[in-house]
Design an enzyme around this catalytic site. Structure first.
Site, short mmCIF file in Angstrom:
data_model
loop_
_atom_site.label_atom_id
_atom_site.label_comp_id
_atom_site.label_asym_id
_atom_site.label_seq_id
_atom_site.Cartn_x
_atom_site.Cartn_y
_atom_site.Cartn_z
N THR A 85 0.82 -1.22 0.00
CA THR A 85 0.00 0.00 0.00
C THR A 85 0.85 1.26 0.00
O THR A 85 0.48 2.28 -0.60
CB THR A 85 -0.93 0.00 1.23
OG1 THR A 85 -1.81 -1.12 1.15
CG2 THR A 85 -1.76 1.27 1.30
N SER A 91 1.34 -7.14 -1.01
CA SER A 91 1.97 -8.12 -0.12
C SER A 91 1.31 -9.51 -0.14
O SER A 91 1.99 -10.49 0.17
CB SER A 91 2.06 -7.60 1.32
OG SER A 91 0.80 -7.36 1.88
N THR A 130 1.48 -4.57 4.30
CA THR A 130 1.24 -4.96 5.69
C THR A 130 0.70 -6.38 5.84
O THR A 130 0.89 -7.00 6.89
CB THR A 130 0.24 -4.00 6.36
OG1 THR A 130 -1.00 -4.02 5.64
CG2 THR A 130 0.79 -2.59 6.40
N ASP A 131 0.05 -6.93 4.81
CA ASP A 131 -0.64 -8.21 4.98
C ASP A 131 0.30 -9.37 5.31
O ASP A 131 -0.06 -10.26 6.09
CB ASP A 131 -1.44 -8.56 3.72
CG ASP A 131 -2.67 -7.69 3.55
OD1 ASP A 131 -3.04 -6.98 4.52
OD2 ASP A 131 -3.28 -7.71 2.47
#
Length: 325
Positions: free
Chosen positions: A14, A58, A91-92
């Site tokens: 992101t 991610s 972030t995932d």
């Protein structure tokens, strides 16, 4: 200003996305160099170099890509003029990449992963501040020997402990029970606790054929039996509480162990250890006696990463158990 360099490695996520009005969604669009150019205060911290590793969401990150990333990080950290590395990431899967790197990297120089929960298309993107804080943390003399860290929302977390706790909040990355190891204030970087002894599994390859099975009330062994039939290299079971499982799961685990497939038991609870105190059918005590390996405090996704690396060293479940102890 620190004269040794910090290298920023961009992988996507992101933090490197923009809104596309044609496709009506957020997509990868920003290079690592563009990310850095949007943060003028970076030049006041230390010299910066940028390396574009990838530009992917991610969920597209894989253990094979993590291995390639680790090799590039190790190569960069070998430079005498390099203070540390910052990796921008989605972030995932950030916690998995961070933990992978913490296990496999040999260098004691600091590596900080950072990310953004808000893209540049939103009113208040958090990416620029997170990158600035991560560079400041990587450049701090006290960061040496702290292993791989995640720097988000001014907090510094150990890769072993940290996890994503909220789908949207900028305060999403937390270290349940243990808390952050430090934080980045306006005038300095402060480390408030030491990192526990860092586990290492130094290898140049990865065994990807390892699966994670999450259990719930009434779960049976259908998925585990299917994995045994497939002949997988390893299975991580995310059980309940202290590591207990529904009785209907037991036959699949027994068969996996009989087939010499290592079975690692984690818990779906975000805090606490798997422990053999319950002796009833499906309790962790008889599972341990059966040959199941306990993951300790590791989450299911991190236990899977560790098992993938441990399998490059041995196929013997008893030897694999030593990596988790």
């Amino acid at each position: 200003m620190n004269t040794s360099k910090v290298v920023i490695i961009s992988t996507g996520g992101t933090i490197a996305m923009r809104y596309d009005p044609v496709r009506k969604g957020i997509f990868p669009a920003v290079t690592g160099q563009e990310l850095v150019e949007a943060i003028p205060p970076l030049v006041e911290v230390c010299p910066i170099e940028v390396y574009e590793f990838s530009n992917i969401p991610s969920p597209h990150m894989t253990p094979e890509l993590m291995l390639k990333l680790a090799q590039k990080v190790e190569e960069i950290l070998g430079g005498e003029d390099i203070r540390g590395v910052v990796i921008t990431h989605g972030t995932d899967t950030l916690e998995e990449t961070a933990y992978f790197l913490s296990l496999i990297l040999k260098s004691n120089k600091p590596v900080c992963l950072t990310a953004a929960m808000r893209s540049s298309a939103e009113i208040s993107p958090d990416g620029p501040k997170n990158i600035l804080d991560a560079v400041r943390a990587a450049a701090a003399p006290e960061a040496s020997g702290k292993g791989v860290m995640v720097v988000m929302n001014q907090e510094i977390h150990s890769a072993r402990d940290v996890t994503k706790t909220h789908t949207a909040s900028t305060d999403t990355f937390k270290s349940p029970f243990w808390g952050p190891i430090g934080y980045v204030d306006e005038d300095r970087v402060l480390f408030q606790r030491e990192v526990r002894k860092l586990d290492k599994i130094i290898t140049d390859r990865i065994v990807e054929d390892v699966y994670l099975v999450k259990l719930a009330a009434g779960s049976d062994d259908f998925l585990i039996q299917a994995l045994v039939d497939k002949g997988v290299k390893g299975i991580v079971v995310e059980g309940l509480g202290r590591g207990n499982i529904p009785p209907a799961v037991i036959p699949g685990i027994k068969r996996a162990i009989y087939k010499n497939i290592p079975v690692v038991l984690a818990t779906r609870v975000p805090m606490g250890r798997v422990l053999d105190i319950y002796g009833y059918e499906g309790g962790a005590k008889p599972l341990k006696e059966m040959g199941v390996i306990f993951a300790g405090e590791l989450s299911g996704q991190k236990a899977r990463i560790k098992l993938m690396l441990a399998l490059t060293k041995t196929n013997d479940p008893q030897q694999i158990a030593k990596y988790f102890n």
